[in-house]
Motif scaffolding. Sequence first.
Motif, PDB file in Angstrom:
ATOM      1  N   GLU A  20       0.816  -1.211   0.000  1.00  0.00           N
ATOM      2  CA  GLU A  20       0.000   0.000   0.000  1.00  0.00           C
ATOM      3  C   GLU A  20       0.850   1.261   0.000  1.00  0.00           C
ATOM      4  O   GLU A  20       0.524   2.264  -0.637  1.00  0.00           O
ATOM      5  CB  GLU A  20      -0.942   0.004   1.218  1.00  0.00           C
ATOM      6  CG  GLU A  20      -1.977  -1.105   1.214  1.00  0.00           C
ATOM      7  CD  GLU A  20      -2.904  -1.037   0.019  1.00  0.00           C
ATOM      8  OE1 GLU A  20      -3.224   0.087  -0.432  1.00  0.00           O
ATOM      9  OE2 GLU A  20      -3.294  -2.102  -0.501  1.00  0.00           O
ATOM     10  N   ASP A  21       1.977   1.224   0.698  1.00  0.00           N
ATOM     11  CA  ASP A  21       2.837   2.399   0.858  1.00  0.00           C
ATOM     12  C   ASP A  21       4.262   2.018   0.458  1.00  0.00           C
ATOM     13  O   ASP A  21       4.906   1.193   1.114  1.00  0.00           O
ATOM     14  CB  ASP A  21       2.793   2.863   2.321  1.00  0.00           C
ATOM     15  CG  ASP A  21       3.581   4.137   2.564  1.00  0.00           C
ATOM     16  OD1 ASP A  21       4.283   4.595   1.633  1.00  0.00           O
ATOM     17  OD2 ASP A  21       3.511   4.666   3.690  1.00  0.00           O
ATOM     18  N   LEU A  22       4.765   2.601  -0.628  1.00  0.00           N
ATOM     19  CA  LEU A  22       6.101   2.251  -1.109  1.00  0.00           C
ATOM     20  C   LEU A  22       7.202   2.612  -0.116  1.00  0.00           C
ATOM     21  O   LEU A  22       8.284   2.032  -0.146  1.00  0.00           O
ATOM     22  CB  LEU A  22       6.370   2.938  -2.452  1.00  0.00           C
ATOM     23  CG  LEU A  22       5.493   2.503  -3.635  1.00  0.00           C
ATOM     24  CD1 LEU A  22       5.878   3.291  -4.891  1.00  0.00           C
ATOM     25  CD2 LEU A  22       5.603   1.015  -3.892  1.00  0.00           C
ATOM     26  N   ASN A  56       1.480  -7.311  -9.854  1.00  0.00           N
ATOM     27  CA  ASN A  56       1.353  -5.872  -9.621  1.00  0.00           C
ATOM     28  C   ASN A  56       1.121  -5.684  -8.126  1.00  0.00           C
ATOM     29  O   ASN A  56       0.128  -6.159  -7.574  1.00  0.00           O
ATOM     30  CB  ASN A  56       0.181  -5.311 -10.427  1.00  0.00           C
ATOM     31  CG  ASN A  56      -0.319  -3.986  -9.884  1.00  0.00           C
ATOM     32  OD1 ASN A  56      -1.504  -3.819  -9.640  1.00  0.00           O
ATOM     33  ND2 ASN A  56       0.580  -3.060  -9.678  1.00  0.00           N
ATOM     34  N   VAL A  57       2.056  -4.994  -7.456  1.00  0.00           N
ATOM     35  CA  VAL A  57       1.951  -4.846  -6.006  1.00  0.00           C
ATOM     36  C   VAL A  57       1.524  -3.448  -5.584  1.00  0.00           C
ATOM     37  O   VAL A  57       1.184  -3.217  -4.423  1.00  0.00           O
ATOM     38  CB  VAL A  57       3.276  -5.222  -5.312  1.00  0.00           C
ATOM     39  CG1 VAL A  57       3.623  -6.684  -5.577  1.00  0.00           C
ATOM     40  CG2 VAL A  57       4.414  -4.303  -5.760  1.00  0.00           C
ATOM     41  N   HIS A  58       1.549  -2.498  -6.530  1.00  0.00           N
ATOM     42  CA  HIS A  58       1.158  -1.128  -6.178  1.00  0.00           C
ATOM     43  C   HIS A  58       0.698  -0.409  -7.432  1.00  0.00           C
ATOM     44  O   HIS A  58       1.402  -0.392  -8.447  1.00  0.00           O
ATOM     45  CB  HIS A  58       2.338  -0.380  -5.547  1.00  0.00           C
ATOM     46  CG  HIS A  58       2.000   0.997  -5.071  1.00  0.00           C
ATOM     47  ND1 HIS A  58       1.456   1.254  -3.836  1.00  0.00           N
ATOM     48  CD2 HIS A  58       2.124   2.209  -5.678  1.00  0.00           C
ATOM     49  CE1 HIS A  58       1.274   2.563  -3.687  1.00  0.00           C
ATOM     50  NE2 HIS A  58       1.661   3.164  -4.806  1.00  0.00           N
ATOM     51  N   CYS A  59      -0.486   0.195  -7.362  1.00  0.00           N
ATOM     52  CA  CYS A  59      -1.037   0.903  -8.515  1.00  0.00           C
ATOM     53  C   CYS A  59      -1.933   2.022  -7.994  1.00  0.00           C
ATOM     54  O   CYS A  59      -2.909   1.759  -7.296  1.00  0.00           O
ATOM     55  CB  CYS A  59      -1.836  -0.059  -9.397  1.00  0.00           C
ATOM     56  SG  CYS A  59      -2.479   0.675 -10.907  1.00  0.00           S
ATOM     57  N   GLN A  60      -1.585   3.265  -8.333  1.00  0.00           N
ATOM     58  CA  GLN A  60      -2.321   4.390  -7.770  1.00  0.00           C
ATOM     59  C   GLN A  60      -2.245   5.601  -8.691  1.00  0.00           C
ATOM     60  O   GLN A  60      -1.187   5.945  -9.205  1.00  0.00           O
ATOM     61  CB  GLN A  60      -1.746   4.749  -6.402  1.00  0.00           C
ATOM     62  CG  GLN A  60      -2.423   5.934  -5.719  1.00  0.00           C
ATOM     63  CD  GLN A  60      -1.840   6.221  -4.348  1.00  0.00           C
ATOM     64  OE1 GLN A  60      -1.293   5.332  -3.713  1.00  0.00           O
ATOM     65  NE2 GLN A  60      -1.948   7.465  -3.904  1.00  0.00           N
TER      66      GLN A  60
END
Length: 386
Positions: A20-22, A56-60
């Motif tokens: 959720e948070d890189l 895909n671990v993060h997409c925003q």
Amino acid sequence: MSKVDLSQFKFDGLDREQIEDLSTLDDNDKETLIMSGVDVEDANRSGSFLQMDHSNVHCQSNDPGLEIMDIKDAIEKYDGLPEYRWQLIDKDRDEYTRNTYENTHGGYFIRTKPGAKIEKPVQSCLFLKAEQVGQNVHNIVVVEENSELHILTGCSVAHGKTTGAHFGISEFYVKKGGKLTFTMVHNWGSNVSVRPRSAGVVEEGGILLNNYILMRPVKDLQMYPTITLKGRGARARFNSVVVAPEGSHLDMGNRVIMDAPDTRCEIIARTISTGGTIINRGHIGARHVPSRGHLECQGLILGEGRIWAIPELDGCKEGVELSHEASVGKIAQEEIEYLMARGLDEDEATSTIVRGFLNTDIMGLPAKLQQEVDKQIEELNASGAM
């Protein structure tokens, strides 16, 4: 260039959990991503995408004018993306495209809204975390009419990992009056094989600016993106800065087809071999008038190594204007002597000339990425590779 033996890599079973948070990534991964242009704080980005191994671990998206999705989600949402998916690249082109078509792990779908001016860059990273991972991704970028977008994309391997293979399919669509700046930074490992397959179309009045940076070792790389200028007044510019240390084999270049009147393109490549092999290709084809294209391939060999420059100009109409400059050689002794006469020793003079040769200021990189690029150049100088 030898074929990649797909049986040596893992194409299944390397899924990853969502992040959720890189900024929660460990320090080694953070450092690797920063060197690929990814700001883990996400403060100055319009959106972020991170593909890790097979997931895909993060997409925003942080901008209402911007849509970012995992390619699998986009295929499901838009009934297979028939307008864009596999329209510019033949899925049966080679074994790498077939493998990606049959087993797509992910990739991004990025699209602007018509007229949207996306002020901050979108960042993406295609990241190899596990050993012996084979990664298949398919990326699609759509810049709608009169919109503007800058994508910073990095491809990288995790700290301490050395073996992997990356196969990336990318299709770009720049609609009428649109502008896409696409900056790619490759940070692979000394035993990683890379086979991107890319193509794009630029419509009337559209602009594509492509920046490419490679200063880290890679086992072998083969890429030759083709951009077609399909509309009157379309433009394309490619800028590449490439270093090949010992053990790296690079077969690369850019191809532009000017398939409409009043089109312009420029391909500028700066390459240095410090022991590796570079096959630097460039092709400009002009089918309409007026059209103007320029191709520039400049190479330096420092110590051992090989650079093979292959510029091609293809004009088939009276009145097209195509030109090229190509050179491969060493640093001119008079340049070194000029700087030594002003107080530098020979090593300092050589480093100064190389830094100027690898100048990336023209690319308009964000400050943080520019700092990392400058740092890589200094590390190469300090290591004695230059």
